[in-house]
Design a protein around this motif. Structure first.
Motif, PDB file in Angstrom:
ATOM      1  N   LEU A 454      50.410 -36.013  30.723  1.00 48.59           N
ATOM      2  CA  LEU A 454      50.702 -34.640  30.347  1.00 48.59           C
ATOM      3  C   LEU A 454      49.874 -34.214  29.141  1.00 48.59           C
ATOM      4  O   LEU A 454      49.296 -33.124  29.114  1.00 48.59           O
ATOM      5  N   CYS A 455      49.781 -35.092  28.128  1.00 50.66           N
ATOM      6  CA  CYS A 455      49.004 -34.778  26.926  1.00 50.66           C
ATOM      7  C   CYS A 455      47.520 -34.656  27.253  1.00 50.66           C
ATOM      8  O   CYS A 455      46.865 -33.675  26.886  1.00 50.66           O
ATOM      9  N   ASN A 456      46.988 -35.651  27.952  1.00 46.39           N
ATOM     10  CA  ASN A 456      45.557 -35.623  28.299  1.00 46.39           C
ATOM     11  C   ASN A 456      45.225 -34.441  29.195  1.00 46.39           C
ATOM     12  O   ASN A 456      44.170 -33.811  29.052  1.00 46.39           O
ATOM     13  N   GLY A 457      46.144 -34.133  30.098  1.00 43.56           N
ATOM     14  CA  GLY A 457      45.910 -33.003  30.991  1.00 43.56           C
ATOM     15  C   GLY A 457      45.876 -31.688  30.243  1.00 43.56           C
ATOM     16  O   GLY A 457      45.042 -30.815  30.531  1.00 43.56           O
ATOM     17  N   ALA A 458      46.756 -31.528  29.274  1.00 42.62           N
ATOM     18  CA  ALA A 458      46.768 -30.290  28.479  1.00 42.62           C
ATOM     19  C   ALA A 458      45.469 -30.133  27.699  1.00 42.62           C
ATOM     20  O   ALA A 458      44.915 -29.030  27.595  1.00 42.62           O
ATOM     21  N   MET A 459      44.957 -31.237  27.144  1.00 43.51           N
ATOM     22  CA  MET A 459      43.694 -31.163  26.411  1.00 43.51           C
ATOM     23  C   MET A 459      42.545 -30.795  27.351  1.00 43.51           C
ATOM     24  O   MET A 459      41.666 -29.995  26.987  1.00 43.51           O
ATOM     25  N   CYS A 460      42.545 -31.342  28.549  1.00 41.46           N
ATOM     26  CA  CYS A 460      41.502 -30.994  29.523  1.00 41.46           C
ATOM     27  C   CYS A 460      41.576 -29.512  29.883  1.00 41.46           C
ATOM     28  O   CYS A 460      40.541 -28.829  29.992  1.00 41.46           O
ATOM     29  N   LYS A 461      42.800 -28.995  30.049  1.00 44.55           N
ATOM     30  CA  LYS A 461      42.971 -27.579  30.374  1.00 44.55           C
ATOM     31  C   LYS A 461      42.466 -26.696  29.234  1.00 44.55           C
ATOM     32  O   LYS A 461      41.832 -25.654  29.464  1.00 44.55           O
TER      33      LYS A 461
END
Length: 470
Positions: A454-461
């Motif tokens: 969830l954290c890594n995905g938010a940064m990618c977004k």
């Protein structure tokens, strides 16, 4: 007949302050559930050796300035089950030096937090403690990593005020602008009292009634099932989460350049930084939990709201106290969650409009009046049917500096005890031009793999949203 207000009751005399409803409930929460909701900040420094005596001196200055820091938690003899803070000039807050190897400075603080996060609030003691982490062999090194950690009961602080106190501690440690510590601040106002002073009794009733009607309407008209993080089956019931779980946190940061680009894009799109980050988190949540496979569900995000600047007069950020409320959760259908950067910016606008309308309707002030009852209700077993998908809390742009005397502040890391939280909660802050998001949850009842994703995905977004025009 004139009746006593909360403020009349809050200060029994100059040496005591009775706790407000939300403050009491948070203290009870900590005591009954292994320090649950306790808040901390890790300040990562680079510079010369910090003597324990120097830190003690710096903390003593803070104690002269902040009443809560020189007070002990006591049971209120006039109202069983409630508390007051009592000043004691002899109070020595817990200040400990914890040796570590220099190579361990990246993660050592995590181990210490894991061991100590469940320490509850104790009657007769102070509610704040300080840790100093450094390599004892670096006493001659003028440019080594050091960490100072502040841990505080949530009942006497929020994200903004504990950050401001942390900033003041570094000022005191570096002997800069020490005049601010010559006198004491007044006892901080109770949140419920600040709202009562800002809104008439009729206005409070109207604001809360409108909020309640909106909630009831949403429940009556929403036929969508809320998607939630799947909990991992364990051999203990949910009501015992605090005993068997620990908090895990994953952090993502944008460097200064990317943070500035994101802010520039936010201005161009007419949205706040909070809205942009929330859009990225919503999109990451949907992807992380693979909710797209079930289009009939919805993602629901709980939103905290600071009441300090919405009161009249505003409550100063330097008042160490709890002044946090919330607004109605934001809901988006899974089928409407975007996959393109353009769509994410549109979602940010929708989210921002929701927040503006909710704030304008006075929801944050209306909820502030009942936060104590909300926390009291949550002392029991978690009710999964009432929990959103995730939550977000933006601590805002914090008042830190890049340099404090001979020390450079490299970064600031928020930590919280969330051992009874059955959903991921994301904390957002900006320190010296660097945006940080922290995704926290209780493990092993939650999957640390999903939290990290969830954290890594938010940064990618967020990077996708930045690269939309740059």
């Amino acid at each position: 007949m004139k009746t006593k207000t909360d403020e009349d009751l809050s200060i029994k005399n100059s040496k005591q302050r009775i706790m407000g409803s939300a403050e009491n409930a948070l203290i009870l929460t900590s005591q009954q559930h292994h320090g649950y909701m306790k808040v901390g900040i890790v300040m990562h420094l680079q510079g010369p050796y910090i003597a324990l005596e120097a830190l003690i001196t710096a903390v003593n200055r803070l104690q002269r300035r902040h009443p809560f820091l020189r007070s002990r938690l006591q049971v209120n003899p006039e109202k069983p089950g409630t508390y007051l803070m009592e000043e004691d000039e002899t109070l020595e807050l817990k200040i400990i030096e914890i040796p570590r190897e220099q190579d361990d400075h990246f993660d050592f603080w995590r181990e210490e937090w894991r061991m100590r996060e469940k320490d509850p609030a104790v009657v007769g003691q102070g509610l704040v403690q300080f840790w100093l982490l450094q390599d004892p062999n670096d006493d001659d090194d003028e440019d080594s990593p050091r960490e100072i950690v502040i841990v505080c009961e949530h009942g006497i602080c929020d994200g903004m005020s504990i950050s401001t106190v942390a900033h003041e501690l570094l000022i005191s440690l570096s002997d800069n602008d020490t005049n601010m510590f010559d006198g004491s601040l007044n006892w901080p106002i109770i949140m419920e009292t600040a709202v009562r002073k800002s809104v008439s009794a009729y206005g409070r009733v109207i604001k809360f009634a409108k909020f309640l009607l909106r909630v009831l309407y949403w429940r009556a008209t929403s036929s969508r099932r809320t998607t939630r993080m799947p909990l991992i089956a364990k051999d203990f019931p949910l009501e015992e989460m605090a005993t068997y779980c620990h908090t895990e946190a994953f952090y993502g940061r944008l460097n200064k350049e990317d943070t500035q680009q994101l802010l520039k894009k936010c201005r161009q799109e007419g949205v706040t930084l909070t809205s942009a980050v929330s859009s990225a988190i919503l999109c990451s949540t949907s992807a992380s939990l693979e909710t797209r496979k079930d289009q009939s569900t919805q993602v629901v995000m709980a939103i905290t709201a600071d009441t300090r600047q919405r009161c009249v007069p505003p409550v100063p950020n330097h008042d160490l106290s709890y002044q946090a409320s919330g607004i109605m959760a934001f809901t988006v259908l899974n089928k409407e969650i975007p996959v393109t950067s353009y769509g994410m910016w549109q979602l940010a606008k929708t989210f921002g409009n929701h927040v503006k309308k909710s704030i304008k309707a006075g929801q944050s002030l209306a909820l502030a009046m009942v936060m104590g009852e909300y926390f009291q209700r949550n002392l029991g077993a978690p009710n999964m049917t009432e929990h959103p998908t995730c939550g977000i809390s933006n601590w805002g742009r914090l008042p830190f500096q890049e340099k404090y005397g001979n020390w450079e502040l490299l970064e600031v890391t928020p930590i919280l005890n969330l051992v009874r939280t059955v959903m991921p909660i994301v904390f957002v802050q900006t320190v010296n031009g660097v945006l940080t998001i922290a995704c926290l949850g209780s493990v092993p009842i939650m999957s640390s793999r999903i939290l990290e994703r969830l954290c890594n995905g938010a940064m990618c977004k967020l990077h996708e949203m930045i690269e939309d025009i740059f």
